[in-house]
Write a protein that holds these residues in place. Structure first.
Motif, short mmCIF file in Angstrom:
data_model
loop_
_atom_site.label_atom_id
_atom_site.label_comp_id
_atom_site.label_asym_id
_atom_site.label_seq_id
_atom_site.Cartn_x
_atom_site.Cartn_y
_atom_site.Cartn_z
N ARG A 141 17.11 -84.30 1.61
CA ARG A 141 15.82 -85.00 1.74
C ARG A 141 15.56 -85.40 3.19
O ARG A 141 14.43 -85.35 3.67
CB ARG A 141 15.81 -86.23 0.85
CG ARG A 141 14.43 -86.85 0.68
CD ARG A 141 14.46 -88.10 -0.17
NE ARG A 141 15.12 -87.87 -1.45
CZ ARG A 141 16.27 -88.43 -1.81
NH1 ARG A 141 16.89 -89.26 -1.00
NH2 ARG A 141 16.78 -88.16 -2.98
N ARG B 77 11.94 -76.22 3.50
CA ARG B 77 11.30 -75.98 2.21
C ARG B 77 12.13 -75.01 1.37
O ARG B 77 12.86 -74.17 1.91
CB ARG B 77 9.89 -75.40 2.41
CG ARG B 77 8.93 -76.35 3.09
CD ARG B 77 8.58 -77.53 2.21
NE ARG B 77 7.69 -78.46 2.86
CZ ARG B 77 8.07 -79.54 3.53
NH1 ARG B 77 9.36 -79.82 3.64
NH2 ARG B 77 7.20 -80.35 4.09
N GLN B 78 11.98 -75.14 0.06
CA GLN B 78 12.69 -74.24 -0.86
C GLN B 78 11.97 -72.90 -0.93
O GLN B 78 10.74 -72.86 -0.81
CB GLN B 78 12.76 -74.88 -2.25
CG GLN B 78 13.50 -76.19 -2.29
CD GLN B 78 13.54 -76.78 -3.68
OE1 GLN B 78 13.19 -76.11 -4.67
NE2 GLN B 78 13.94 -78.03 -3.81
N SER C 27 14.42 -82.26 4.94
CA SER C 27 13.13 -81.79 4.40
C SER C 27 11.98 -82.65 4.90
O SER C 27 10.92 -82.14 5.27
CB SER C 27 13.17 -81.80 2.88
OG SER C 27 14.18 -80.94 2.39
N VAL C 28 12.18 -83.96 4.91
CA VAL C 28 11.10 -84.86 5.31
C VAL C 28 10.87 -84.83 6.82
O VAL C 28 9.72 -84.79 7.29
CB VAL C 28 11.42 -86.29 4.83
CG1 VAL C 28 10.44 -87.30 5.42
CG2 VAL C 28 11.41 -86.36 3.32
N ARG D 270 21.94 -84.67 -1.97
CA ARG D 270 20.49 -84.76 -2.15
C ARG D 270 19.85 -85.63 -1.07
O ARG D 270 18.75 -85.32 -0.59
CB ARG D 270 20.17 -85.32 -3.54
CG ARG D 270 20.39 -84.33 -4.67
CD ARG D 270 19.69 -84.79 -5.93
NE ARG D 270 20.24 -86.04 -6.42
CZ ARG D 270 21.24 -86.13 -7.31
NH1 ARG D 270 21.78 -85.02 -7.80
NH2 ARG D 270 21.67 -87.30 -7.71
N ARG D 271 20.52 -86.69 -0.68
CA ARG D 271 19.97 -87.56 0.37
C ARG D 271 19.92 -86.82 1.70
O ARG D 271 18.95 -86.93 2.46
CB ARG D 271 20.82 -88.82 0.50
CG ARG D 271 20.23 -89.87 1.42
CD ARG D 271 21.17 -91.05 1.57
NE ARG D 271 22.41 -90.66 2.21
CZ ARG D 271 22.55 -90.50 3.53
NH1 ARG D 271 21.52 -90.69 4.34
NH2 ARG D 271 23.71 -90.14 4.04
#
Length: 285
Positions: A14, A23-24, A17-18, A10-11
């Motif tokens: 992220r 994007r999903q 993504s950031v 998850r990290r």
């Protein structure tokens, strides 16, 4: 251990993504080696296994060059070829078919505009793609899937790009200098002499409308003036009526008079005349 792996994944998701705008649903570009690994370790359906790895919905892609390479391998990879055919085909623009790793490198390019996650078991291909700033990599180990952490090159790229955003570019700096010179020239021409004819010094840049004029001298009001609220009296309907008070002096006067009359009446006593005698006689009447 599984919780730590999901937290690490998850990290990493992220991070991309950031910093790079992933994007999903995430797009996953698979090569033949990864499809073979999924089938060999019973990691099916593939989209569910990858969505569990990334904790997000995914779309699986492959290329026509990857399909051609699997087809050339013959019966040994027929199951992998049939499984890869079910995936969406990403455009590669290769008239002559090339190797799968070269095709994936061309599709990703230097900037990865399509925001692909690349899933492969080829270690050499993963090393090459680690030098591309915005390419997350997925690989399989036995019956588990792993998302590689961002490389040192990718972290340094993000850090340097953030520092560049804090400073002006050459084009922006030149435009700012041009603007400053034009504004200062206009300010010098307009405010060089004051109202009394004396020379005045204009230090640096001053906006056109920042001279110290009082509000009465300005034709245009700078501020919106609101009506000041003043304290109002109470609502007459909610106030009790004042009770009329009788004059205490009058009431007390009446009482005093009444008391005086009683006193006088009490003072007057009727005396009995039984013991009185007529004048000139000794016999009592």
């Amino acid at each position: 251990m599984r919780f730590k792996k999901q937290k690490r994944h998850r990290r990493t998701v992220r991070f991309f993504s950031v910093n790079f705008g992933f994007r999903q649903p995430f797009k996953v570009l698979c090569d033949g080696t990864f499809v073979h690994h999924l089938l060999h370790n019973d990691l099916t359906p593939a989209d569910k296994a990858l969505s569990n790895c990334l904790s997000a919905p995914v779309k699986l892609f492959t290329t026509s060059c990857v399909l051609a390479e699997l087809k050339k391998l013959g019966a040994a990879q027929s199951a992998s070829y049939q499984a890869a055919r079910k995936l969406a085909v990403a455009r590669c623009d290769h008239e002559k078919k090339v190797s799968a790793d070269a095709c994936i490198e061309d599709v990703v390019g230097e900037n990865n505009f399509e925001h692909f996650f690349v899933a492969t078991q080829d270690a050499d291909l993963r090393k090459k793609l680690q030098k591309v700033p915005n390419v997350p990599l997925i690989f399989g180990l036995r019956n588990a899937l792993f998302l590689e952490q961002e490389s040192k090159f990718q972290r340094d790229f993000v850090k340097s790009s953030e520092e560049k955003r804090l400073h002006l570019t050459e084009k922006e700096y030149k435009a700012l200098e041009k603007r400053i010179t034009s504004v200062s020239a206009n300010a010098d021409d307009e405010y060089l002499v004051d109202d009394e004819g004396l020379g005045c010094h204009n230090p640096g840049l001053q906006p056109h409308n920042t001279r110290n004029y009082s509000g009465k001298e300005r034709d245009v009001k700078d501020r919106v003036r609101f009506k000041r609220k003043r304290a109002k009296g109470p609502n007459p309907l909610s106030v009790k009526k004042k009770k009329s008070r009788e004059n205490p002096n009058r009431a007390s006067g009446k009482e005093v008079k009444a008391d005086d009359g009683n006193a006088e009446s009490k003072r007057k006593r009727k005396r009995s005349r039984k013991g009185k005698t007529l004048a000139g006689t000794d016999v009592a009447v």
